[in-house]
Design an enzyme around this catalytic site. Structure first.
Site, PDB file in Angstrom:
ATOM      1  N   GLY A 192      45.221  41.600  44.714  1.00 36.07           N
ATOM      2  CA  GLY A 192      45.453  40.329  44.040  1.00 36.07           C
ATOM      3  C   GLY A 192      46.944  40.086  43.860  1.00 36.07           C
ATOM      4  O   GLY A 192      47.781  40.921  44.222  1.00 36.07           O
ATOM      5  N   CYS A 193      47.251  38.941  43.290  1.00 35.39           N
ATOM      6  CA  CYS A 193      48.647  38.531  43.180  1.00 35.39           C
ATOM      7  C   CYS A 193      49.385  39.334  42.098  1.00 35.39           C
ATOM      8  O   CYS A 193      50.419  39.959  42.364  1.00 35.39           O
ATOM      9  CB  CYS A 193      48.731  37.039  42.921  1.00 35.39           C
ATOM     10  SG  CYS A 193      47.688  36.467  41.566  1.00 35.39           S
ATOM     11  N   TYR A 194      48.856  39.320  40.881  1.00 33.22           N
ATOM     12  CA  TYR A 194      49.509  40.082  39.816  1.00 33.22           C
ATOM     13  C   TYR A 194      49.544  41.550  40.173  1.00 33.22           C
ATOM     14  O   TYR A 194      50.468  42.276  39.801  1.00 33.22           O
ATOM     15  CB  TYR A 194      48.740  39.930  38.498  1.00 33.22           C
ATOM     16  CG  TYR A 194      48.818  38.561  37.874  1.00 33.22           C
ATOM     17  CD1 TYR A 194      50.044  38.012  37.494  1.00 33.22           C
ATOM     18  CD2 TYR A 194      47.669  37.812  37.644  1.00 33.22           C
ATOM     19  CE1 TYR A 194      50.117  36.752  36.911  1.00 33.22           C
ATOM     20  CE2 TYR A 194      47.739  36.551  37.048  1.00 33.22           C
ATOM     21  CZ  TYR A 194      48.956  36.026  36.683  1.00 33.22           C
ATOM     22  OH  TYR A 194      49.029  34.795  36.095  1.00 33.22           O
ATOM     23  N   THR A 195      48.515  41.983  40.888  1.00 33.95           N
ATOM     24  CA  THR A 195      48.351  43.410  41.149  1.00 33.95           C
ATOM     25  C   THR A 195      49.232  43.899  42.286  1.00 33.95           C
ATOM     26  O   THR A 195      49.244  45.089  42.592  1.00 33.95           O
ATOM     27  CB  THR A 195      46.877  43.687  41.464  1.00 33.95           C
ATOM     28  OG1 THR A 195      46.495  42.869  42.561  1.00 33.95           O
ATOM     29  CG2 THR A 195      46.016  43.368  40.269  1.00 33.95           C
ATOM     30  N   THR A 196      49.943  42.979  42.909  1.00 37.86           N
ATOM     31  CA  THR A 196      50.945  43.385  43.900  1.00 37.86           C
ATOM     32  C   THR A 196      52.318  43.505  43.237  1.00 37.86           C
ATOM     33  O   THR A 196      53.001  44.513  43.362  1.00 37.86           O
ATOM     34  CB  THR A 196      50.995  42.367  45.055  1.00 37.86           C
ATOM     35  OG1 THR A 196      49.768  42.442  45.786  1.00 37.86           O
ATOM     36  CG2 THR A 196      52.165  42.644  45.988  1.00 37.86           C
TER      37      THR A 196
END
Lengths: 345, 345, 345, 345
Positions: free
Chosen positions: B148-152
């Site tokens: 996911g985005c935040y998780t990158t």
């Protein structure tokens, strides 16, 4: 009652916002304004939005002091001490939107601002004007250190938890996001439209001058020396500060205790709006008003309080709070002229 | 080499961004796209910016799988497991931009997403595709769980400190701010222009679904179970995520150690740009690109590391990283088609 | 005096703006509000910016009519005729922010809106409420057709030239640009933040429903049938309409004649601010206020008048003008409650 | 083929955009860049978005000329003539993004820019580089006057109607709206974020320097002296120009004739996208690309053509068109390096 008000530094953003608010205050008449950069010019030439509402000419600071009962100063730091002394001598109220009287410890002032206290007595006469926290100290004073923008929103988000001893006082993190007006009216590369628009970044990470001021307030409320981590960011919007504040809950403190501490603490405060569970404070909802919206969140997985406040940096974070202080020291109802309805859009 | 690529869910934002990137990838030909909502319509009718560049018609998912060597799926969670199984059976590469294969622990998946693992073997075959951290695991795989985005952005900001044991693993706080495309293409009251514009707020405070995914990565890197406090906010910009990550330095760790750990860790990573001391990561500088900019800050007053990362949520946080994963599994140079120059404004 | 005011359709943008303005009007008390979509909900649940200022519950229309001296209706077209009749029967003032009573010619109403006049007598009792142009007609009336947004700004920009016969009445072009609130509160793909932000386009080119209304006003002022070309555009801002109006000067008309005609025409109009030569009307300067700023420009190379007006579409273009009309029909000073200071930023 | 390209004035917005585009052009190598203000600094220090992509140091103009096959100059007017002469002498291609070679009539140049033609022969050697209109003239030339931004979009919107004699050539009105990058990189009060954001205004009404340049193009296309009314406005977005062009149809000209004239005229033009009936050109759809989208509208009530074009002022309106010109004079396919996909959001 008609209070004669003067504004020194009226063409900066905080000064201009004072004009907006005072024009709508039924007990105040703006009698003089000054500006070093624009002396001799009409305010409405600088801000065409004020055309026909405030076409007053900018004079010099002396003229403002002479004509006014209360002097608001919105100046770069270092310029207010002399002015405050003069007002004090002449028996006039002085509300300083700059930083000179905010820090009570001269060493801290020197460390963060590089200046000295010119007259220590004057500093003792002054009071830190955050009404919801220190109202009783403000009454009867004539020299008011109006808090900075970040230093209003963040302490208000944490105060009830601090005062009631519900959180650990070490390890507090304040992650704030401010609209661009906080950086002032002077054009710069960083705030040139195409370079800021669609951008977002932190600045002065862990070394912003508002750090010791927030610490001073939290220390006073908690009765112990508090050190925080404070990181401000620049939002691509005109107004508003959202402060997301993180603090570990003390062992055993519950969500319910937190909420009831906040409800009790702010129950008589018109300008504090404690949002219901599930709502999120949003700068959209307080723009152009003197409100401070607060939402409370508990991270039960890590036992952390996340308290979020939203204020308009130019109103509750500057001009509005200055008028609130004026209302207090002149014995008016604190809300007078400040029931500014935040637009729905 | 010409890779035949298909996109399932091409009319959502992540799907549309995949189209943009793949159109510029010299080794890829988009052979089919699908959309449940717009089957039978041309993509350029949905997104007029693609007129004359991708006037392809939306088909159904089966047709995409049939025609393609690699299938990208940008679907709501819960819909990818079956699709992944099908691709696996047919010997096709499957890159899932949804959440179904990201969490390795079925209980966590159930807790946060409410679903079950349909086929545990399939989950074992899949790999979490964050190349800078897990590149070696990705090579040779055919089912990729694209992060996911935040998780990158957040794990990339912390990884070198974690891997080198320089920070305390408890008490980590991640305060993220995302552009609006992260919320998807579907209109809602919250993202209606006049209600979001000039606003800013947190959402899903301490209960966003990306929390366990970030924790999974940090746990893997540190070798211990990590729990974090994660608070996302919504920025009034189209693209970009800035993650401000706070962690206490371990006793005695210096600023220099931190910097050299980061320099060493990322020295061969084209897409990670470690900014010089004094610079601040800004989403302005990585928009439309696959870069992750990282700036490092030490709060020496509280012994805290503040590591800030900026990514484009739609590129490094979604479609770009998916293509990076495709490059890896097809044996291409990882940068192929991804040297996208972030515009200066 | 305390006027009891009710708002039908209070949860739409125009209704919500009426609430904002009436809350600050010292002679008005909002006694009831209604909303079809949100009956039973508090207004401050829909618009959290009004929390603690208007926590009133939405009722139905009947209750509003019953309790109020003046009823403001902000409804989709077609719904106001019956309501107007009811108010008329009950002897209450009715200010309609919708389109039903604006066009005097039933055929035009039918052509552009597809409806019929239910009661012709009622239409004859109604008056078109653009005070600066038709003030004398408004006094004494009880059914007011409040003008639309485009139809306020553009005619005000041209009126003095029209009335004094200084321009050719054929070939007039009005190129208007409106903020997004003009499209209402309902989410749509077109006004979803990421699709509108950083975009700009025209819409309903030469077939917007405000066309006949502008023509009606210009025809009335000029005494001849006027046909215009009107092209509206959508600006990525919340509020404001800028109308750039082009008209050929009649043979021999000078720049000085134009200016003096405008100065004379608007000399007693508080809400019209005629800008000095060299200045450009800007929506930035009138936001949140009832002002209409006008700048005048002569293209001497083509003998063309370019008259530009800026209004807040939600204030002078809707709610503010409605209150101005209320002030007139209740015999108050027209400025009462409307000296709203447009913020400098 | 590898063309050695140099950029003089690389740190201005047009120069920086040239860098972005040329970095992605497979037949070009940027060999040198210069900047008066930032000589000795790396470009990526000025524009951190280019870090690791263009860390080249700014040199002086002489060094650029010496090393390059083609020199792009993005300079304030008045500085290009000497430079052009030097390139001409040394047999290098010179593409001028400034105004010095655009106007063919020295008197007009003097009237609007206040300068003189230093070397008339040089001006005769130069060609006006608007490929879709004057492609044949460009081939074989070495001094290219790259058109301005407004002067690209507006003529492209009108050209087919002009060339085919479908509109009256007097009374043409061009109402343009430009993003802020058009005003350049230098900070100013007008473009300071808080004063531009949420604002909109016209500027240089009927006296912008692009007026004679548009007239020169329309005159050339129509074979008669054309005078227009041109009013530019400033949009609160970074990029894009929308030009709404108004012209009276000649007696008897039909909507179908207009459309087929445009279709025929632009049928082989990759960068012109003629939108279908009912669509509206939007700057949102051409950002970061070299496309010019055109939508056609007929106001049958007033017999007026409304032709609307949307371009990216920095690409088709500056750097992209410059590269298009370079492709032509170096014999490359005109699209080389310019198939830039405009992002969907």
């Amino acid at each position: 009652m008609e209070i004669k008000a003067g504004i020194i530094g009226a063409t900066g953003y905080a000064g201009a916002e004072l004009v907006r608010i005072l024009l709508m205050h039924k007990c105040v008449k703006i009698v003089a304004i000054s500006s070093v950069s624009f002396e001799g010019k009409k305010l409405s030439e600088i801000y065409p939005s004020y055309k026909s509402l405030c076409d007053m000419e900018c004079k010099n600071a002396d003229e403002v002091v002479e004509k006014s009962d209360v002097i608001f100063a919105a100046l770069p730091h270092g310029l207010s001490q002399e002015l405050g002394a003069k007002c004090d001598t002449e028996g006039k109220a002085f509300i300083d939107l700059g930083a000179d009287f905010r820090l009570k410890d001269e060493d801290e002032y020197t460390e963060w601002y590089g200046g000295k206290f010119i007259d220590e007595e004057l500093h003792k006469k002054s009071v830190y004007g955050l009404p919801e926290l220190f109202r009783d100290n403000i009454k009867g004073k004539r020299i008011i250190a109006n808090p900075g923008c970040y230093t209003t929103g963040a302490p208000l988000a944490l105060a009830p938890a601090v005062v009631n001893g519900l959180i650990e006082m070490n390890g507090i993190i304040i992650d704030s996001k401010s609209g661009v007006t906080g950086a002032g009216r002077k054009p710069s590369q960083a705030n040139h439209y195409p370079e800021l628009n669609e951008g977002f970044h932190a600045y002065k990470v862990a070394n912003h001058r508002h750090t010791p001021e927030i610490e001073q307030t939290l220390s006073k409320l908690s009765g112990q020396k508090v050190t925080i981590t404070f990181v401000p960011h620049l939002l691509p919007v005109n107004r508003g500060i959202l402060s997301t504040c993180y603090a570990r809950l003390k062992e055993g403190v519950t969500k319910e205790q937190i909420r009831s501490a906040y409800e009790e603490f702010y129950k008589d405060e018109f300008f504090i709006r404690l949002l219901p569970d599930g709502a999120n404070a949003d700068i959209h909802n307080i723009k152009y008003s003197n409100f401070c919206d607060i939402s409370l969140h508990i991270d039960s997985r890590t036992n952390t309080l996340v308290a979020i406040s939203a204020i308009d940096n130019m109103v509750k974070g500057a001009a509005g709070q200055a008028v609130q202080n004026m209302n207090i020291i002149f014995g008016l109802d604190e809300k007078t002229g400040l029931v500014l309805v935040p637009p729905a859009f």
